[in-house]
Motif scaffolding. Structure first.
Motif, PDB file in Angstrom:
ATOM      1  N   ILE A   1      12.708  12.614   6.222  1.00 49.46           N
ATOM      2  CA  ILE A   1      13.478  12.764   5.018  1.00 49.46           C
ATOM      3  C   ILE A   1      12.932  13.132   4.090  1.00 49.46           C
ATOM      4  CG2 ILE A   1      13.268  10.327   4.470  1.00 49.46           C
ATOM      5  CD1 ILE A   1      16.265  10.425   3.844  1.00 49.46           C
ATOM      6  N   THR A   2      13.620  13.997   3.153  1.00 45.73           N
ATOM      7  CA  THR A   2      12.966  14.440   1.741  1.00 45.73           C
ATOM      8  C   THR A   2      13.471  13.467   0.832  1.00 45.73           C
ATOM      9  OG1 THR A   2      14.752  16.093   1.549  1.00 45.73           O
ATOM     10  CG2 THR A   2      12.796  16.806   2.440  1.00 45.73           C
ATOM     11  N   GLY A   3      12.951  13.492  -0.548  1.00 45.71           N
ATOM     12  CA  GLY A   3      13.498  12.729  -1.457  1.00 45.71           C
ATOM     13  C   GLY A   3      12.704  11.597  -1.932  1.00 45.71           C
ATOM     14  N   TRP A   4      11.943  11.428  -1.146  1.00 41.49           N
ATOM     15  CA  TRP A   4      11.159  10.000  -1.490  1.00 41.49           C
ATOM     16  C   TRP A   4      10.115  10.231  -2.496  1.00 41.49           C
ATOM     17  CZ3 TRP A   4       5.475   9.713  -0.942  1.00 41.49           C
ATOM     18  CH2 TRP A   4       5.104  10.751  -0.203  1.00 41.49           C
ATOM     19  N   VAL A   5       9.829   9.235  -3.637  1.00 39.14           N
ATOM     20  CA  VAL A   5       9.046   9.404  -4.489  1.00 39.14           C
ATOM     21  C   VAL A   5       7.549   8.641  -4.351  1.00 39.14           C
ATOM     22  CG1 VAL A   5       8.742   8.744  -6.947  1.00 39.14           C
ATOM     23  CG2 VAL A   5      10.910   9.722  -5.916  1.00 39.14           C
ATOM     24  N   GLU A   6       7.625   7.563  -3.717  1.00 36.52           N
ATOM     25  CA  GLU A   6       6.409   6.739  -3.598  1.00 36.52           C
ATOM     26  C   GLU A   6       6.659   5.673  -2.600  1.00 36.52           C
ATOM     27  OE1 GLU A   6       5.897   5.360  -7.520  1.00 36.52           O
ATOM     28  OE2 GLU A   6       7.131   3.653  -7.314  1.00 36.52           O
ATOM     29  N   PHE A   7       5.564   5.186  -2.016  1.00 35.90           N
ATOM     30  CA  PHE A   7       5.727   4.295  -1.022  1.00 35.90           C
ATOM     31  C   PHE A   7       4.543   3.403  -1.087  1.00 35.90           C
ATOM     32  CE2 PHE A   7       4.768   7.628   2.087  1.00 35.90           C
ATOM     33  CZ  PHE A   7       3.424   6.884   2.669  1.00 35.90           C
ATOM     34  N   GLU A   8       4.564   1.898  -0.385  1.00 35.86           N
ATOM     35  CA  GLU A   8       3.657   0.924  -0.135  1.00 35.86           C
ATOM     36  C   GLU A   8       3.447   0.542   1.145  1.00 35.86           C
ATOM     37  OE1 GLU A   8       3.213  -2.059  -3.175  1.00 35.86           O
ATOM     38  OE2 GLU A   8       3.278  -0.555  -5.039  1.00 35.86           O
ATOM     39  N   VAL A   9       2.520   0.357   1.672  1.00 38.28           N
ATOM     40  CA  VAL A   9       2.393  -0.453   2.945  1.00 38.28           C
ATOM     41  C   VAL A   9       1.034  -1.500   2.649  1.00 38.28           C
ATOM     42  CG1 VAL A   9       1.445  -0.293   5.342  1.00 38.28           C
ATOM     43  CG2 VAL A   9       2.744   1.693   4.187  1.00 38.28           C
ATOM     44  N   ASP A  10       1.711  -2.800   3.156  1.00 36.87           N
ATOM     45  CA  ASP A  10       0.762  -3.775   2.975  1.00 36.87           C
ATOM     46  C   ASP A  10       0.333  -4.242   4.571  1.00 36.87           C
ATOM     47  OD1 ASP A  10       0.039  -4.999   0.595  1.00 36.87           O
ATOM     48  OD2 ASP A  10       2.011  -5.325   0.127  1.00 36.87           O
ATOM     49  N   ASN A  11      -0.899  -3.974   4.735  1.00 40.14           N
ATOM     50  CA  ASN A  11      -1.278  -4.197   6.105  1.00 40.14           C
ATOM     51  C   ASN A  11      -1.881  -5.724   6.176  1.00 40.14           C
ATOM     52  OD1 ASN A  11      -2.162  -0.909   6.664  1.00 40.14           O
ATOM     53  ND2 ASN A  11      -0.692  -2.101   7.798  1.00 40.14           N
ATOM     54  N   ALA A  21       3.268 -10.797   9.354  1.00 39.01           N
ATOM     55  CA  ALA A  21       4.030  -9.253   9.371  1.00 39.01           C
ATOM     56  C   ALA A  21       3.296  -8.374   8.313  1.00 39.01           C
ATOM     57  CB  ALA A  21       5.416  -9.330   9.516  1.00 39.01           C
ATOM     58  N   ASP A  22       3.348  -7.036   8.576  1.00 42.73           N
ATOM     59  CA  ASP A  22       2.982  -6.125   7.636  1.00 42.73           C
ATOM     60  C   ASP A  22       4.432  -5.960   6.865  1.00 42.73           C
ATOM     61  OD1 ASP A  22       0.299  -5.955   8.609  1.00 42.73           O
ATOM     62  OD2 ASP A  22       0.602  -4.020   9.689  1.00 42.73           O
ATOM     63  N   ASP A  82      -8.253  -9.523   4.124  1.00 42.59           N
ATOM     64  CA  ASP A  82      -7.069 -10.233   4.166  1.00 42.59           C
ATOM     65  C   ASP A  82      -5.770  -9.478   4.081  1.00 42.59           C
ATOM     66  OD1 ASP A  82      -7.354 -12.897   4.705  1.00 42.59           O
ATOM     67  OD2 ASP A  82      -7.383 -13.626   2.515  1.00 42.59           O
ATOM     68  N   SER A  83      -5.838  -8.455   3.304  1.00 44.22           N
ATOM     69  CA  SER A  83      -4.728  -7.562   3.048  1.00 44.22           C
ATOM     70  C   SER A  83      -5.487  -6.200   2.596  1.00 44.22           C
ATOM     71  CB  SER A  83      -3.832  -8.266   2.318  1.00 44.22           C
ATOM     72  OG  SER A  83      -4.050  -8.159   0.907  1.00 44.22           O
ATOM     73  N   ILE A  84      -4.647  -5.166   3.050  1.00 46.52           N
ATOM     74  CA  ILE A  84      -4.762  -3.732   2.468  1.00 46.52           C
ATOM     75  C   ILE A  84      -3.592  -3.408   2.075  1.00 46.52           C
ATOM     76  CG2 ILE A  84      -5.621  -1.438   2.931  1.00 46.52           C
ATOM     77  CD1 ILE A  84      -7.283  -2.905   5.313  1.00 46.52           C
ATOM     78  N   ASN A  85      -3.421  -2.937   0.676  1.00 44.18           N
ATOM     79  CA  ASN A  85      -2.203  -2.216   0.138  1.00 44.18           C
ATOM     80  C   ASN A  85      -2.595  -0.855  -0.044  1.00 44.18           C
ATOM     81  OD1 ASN A  85      -0.709  -1.127  -2.383  1.00 44.18           O
ATOM     82  ND2 ASN A  85       0.498  -2.819  -1.401  1.00 44.18           N
ATOM     83  N   THR A 125      -5.642  -1.114  -2.622  1.00 44.34           N
ATOM     84  CA  THR A 125      -6.208  -2.486  -3.042  1.00 44.34           C
ATOM     85  C   THR A 125      -6.258  -3.376  -1.979  1.00 44.34           C
ATOM     86  OG1 THR A 125      -4.673  -1.852  -5.020  1.00 44.34           O
ATOM     87  CG2 THR A 125      -5.400  -4.237  -4.860  1.00 44.34           C
ATOM     88  N   ILE A 126      -7.245  -3.891  -2.000  1.00 46.81           N
ATOM     89  CA  ILE A 126      -7.854  -4.733  -0.885  1.00 46.81           C
ATOM     90  C   ILE A 126      -8.186  -6.441  -1.450  1.00 46.81           C
ATOM     91  CG2 ILE A 126      -9.626  -5.154   0.781  1.00 46.81           C
ATOM     92  CD1 ILE A 126     -10.135  -2.153   0.450  1.00 46.81           C
ATOM     93  N   ALA A 127      -7.733  -7.079  -0.575  1.00 47.00           N
ATOM     94  CA  ALA A 127      -8.080  -8.540  -0.782  1.00 47.00           C
ATOM     95  C   ALA A 127      -8.961  -9.063   0.471  1.00 47.00           C
ATOM     96  CB  ALA A 127      -6.993  -9.607  -1.011  1.00 47.00           C
ATOM     97  N   ALA A 128     -10.107  -9.639   0.165  1.00 45.17           N
ATOM     98  CA  ALA A 128     -10.953  -9.979   1.409  1.00 45.17           C
ATOM     99  C   ALA A 128     -11.919 -11.348   1.047  1.00 45.17           C
ATOM    100  CB  ALA A 128     -11.919  -8.817   1.589  1.00 45.17           C
ATOM    101  N   LYS A 129     -12.080 -11.924   2.092  1.00 45.75           N
ATOM    102  CA  LYS A 129     -12.908 -13.261   1.774  1.00 45.75           C
ATOM    103  C   LYS A 129     -14.050 -13.438   3.046  1.00 45.75           C
ATOM    104  CE  LYS A 129      -9.707 -16.267   4.348  1.00 45.75           C
ATOM    105  NZ  LYS A 129      -8.766 -15.230   4.985  1.00 45.75           N
TER     106      LYS A 129
END
Length: 372
Positions: free
Chosen positions: A23-33, A39-40, A343-346, A358-362
């Motif tokens: 689909i066209t029309g998207w402006v931005e998106f984020e994924v949190d793994n 859940a992601d 811990d997470s990767i955004n 953007t990463i959080a790690a420990k």
């Protein structure tokens, strides 16, 4: 702070599929793994004026179910590419559709298909089946492909050994994680596949480098990241001890297990203020002495893993880093120069080609490792 030079020709691209169609029309998106146990998640914004006429705000408002797949990559020809030239970072089900008529934008957010197992509760026990048979059965019931390594022990034996009460209703995801822990496996969902299998030791892989270079000239320090905060939890550094209390009906007696067996004492000057470590205690019914010790050791590892943290670690996005990777921080000249578990990767992607992580790690500090 100056960033190290980015690779020449870096032109990331993204793509969005709704219900299996680009689909066209998207402006931005984020994924949190995230790490294995949760859940992601994703969020995607669309510009109403740029949406196809058959996928406008009226269409979005009528949807009762929706699936989103988000792609990021570095295609050979950034001006002409398809989703096959990119990497899929999440396939998920939408939880919310939000329409803003003033800005003429539409936001959707949701979770990957881990949610199918998280949101489904059951009292089923499967005592005569193996862990792998149960994982395959649950994946099939939700229409997912099962990438499962075969196991041989019937779970009824585990229930007996662990004194597990399976009469309570619990989520399928809790059951899968319980069985994965028993088998020494991990369980996770990627795309439309449930994985239930052993994983490679991340410490045996080449770590992802996070490099800082102390300022040597008036130009200031350099780094391959844009921002970061390093945090040390001194409650852990001072030393902690875990105590597990249990009552075993079979032997009709109660007991307490401590791990480690002693905790180091820290004094401030000649004062006893601050002496001794933090004690964490928990009561868990129907454990044997050995099971209580194992429980304490596992809980201790979880607690000390929060000693050294990298937070808000922002850098240009790439597809090489995964939550199964290790991160190696170097160059600060401090105790923070060590290995970390993500811990997470955004990942944030915009239609104009901006791609950031953007990463959080420990991890615990190396000198906090307990071998006794």
């Amino acid at each position: 702070m100056t960033a190290f030079t980015s690779p020449v020709g870096r032109q990331p691209r993204g793509a969005v599929k709704l219900n299996g169609e680009l689909i066209t029309g998207w402006v931005e998106f984020e994924v949190d793994n995230n790490t294995y146990y949760s859940a992601d998640t994703f969020r995607c914004k669309f510009a109403g004026a740029k949406l196809p006429t058959d996928r406008n705000a009226v269409w979005f408002a009528e949807q009762q179910d929706m699936f989103v797949e988000l792609f990021i990559g570095f295609p050979t020809n950034p001006a002409s590419f398809s989703a096959a030239d990119l990497q899929s970072f999440i396939y998920g089900q939408v939880d919310h559709i939000t329409i803003d008529p003033i800005s003429n934008t539409i936001d959707v957010d949701g979770r990957d298909l881990t949610r199918l197992f998280i949101d489904t509760k059951t009292t089923q026990k499967w005592p005569n089946q193996t862990s792998s048979q149960i994982a395959t059965q649950l994946a099939t019931a939700h229409g997912l492909t099962a990438a499962v390594t075969a196991t041989t022990t019937r779970v009824g034996k585990y229930y007996e050994i662990d004194h597990v009460n399976m009469s309570d209703e619990r989520s399928e995801w809790d059951i899968l994680n319980y069985l994965a822990d028993l088998e020494g496996f991990k369980v996770w969902v990627r795309g439309q596949t449930l994985y239930f299998q052993p994983v490679a030791d991340p410490t045996k892989t080449t770590p992802y480098p996070i490099v800082y270079q102390v300022a040597s000239t008036s130009a200031g320090p350099k780094a391959n990241f844009e921002a970061a905060k390093f945090t040390r939890a001194l409650t852990v550094s001072r030393g902690i001890q875990v105590k597990i209390r249990s009552w075993n009906k079979k032997y009709a007696k109660g007991f307490t297990v401590s791990y480690p067996s002693t905790v180091k004492t820290i004094k401030v000057g000649q004062s006893a203020i601050g002496a001794g470590g933090q004690i964490y205690s928990k009561t868990v019914a129907n454990l044997t002495q050995d099971q209580a010790l194992q429980y304490a050791q596992n809980w201790y590892k979880q607690l000390v893993a929060h000693e050294m943290k990298l937070e808000g670690l922002a850098l240009p996005g790439d597809n090489a880093l995964d939550v199964t990777s290790m991160i190696q921080l170097s160059g600060t000249g401090t105790a923070f120069d060590q290995l970390y578990y993500p811990d997470s990767i955004n990942r944030a992607m915009s239609f104009d080609g901006s791609y950031e992580m953007t990463i959080a790690a420990k991890n615990h500090a190396p000198d906090s490792t307990v071998t006794a």
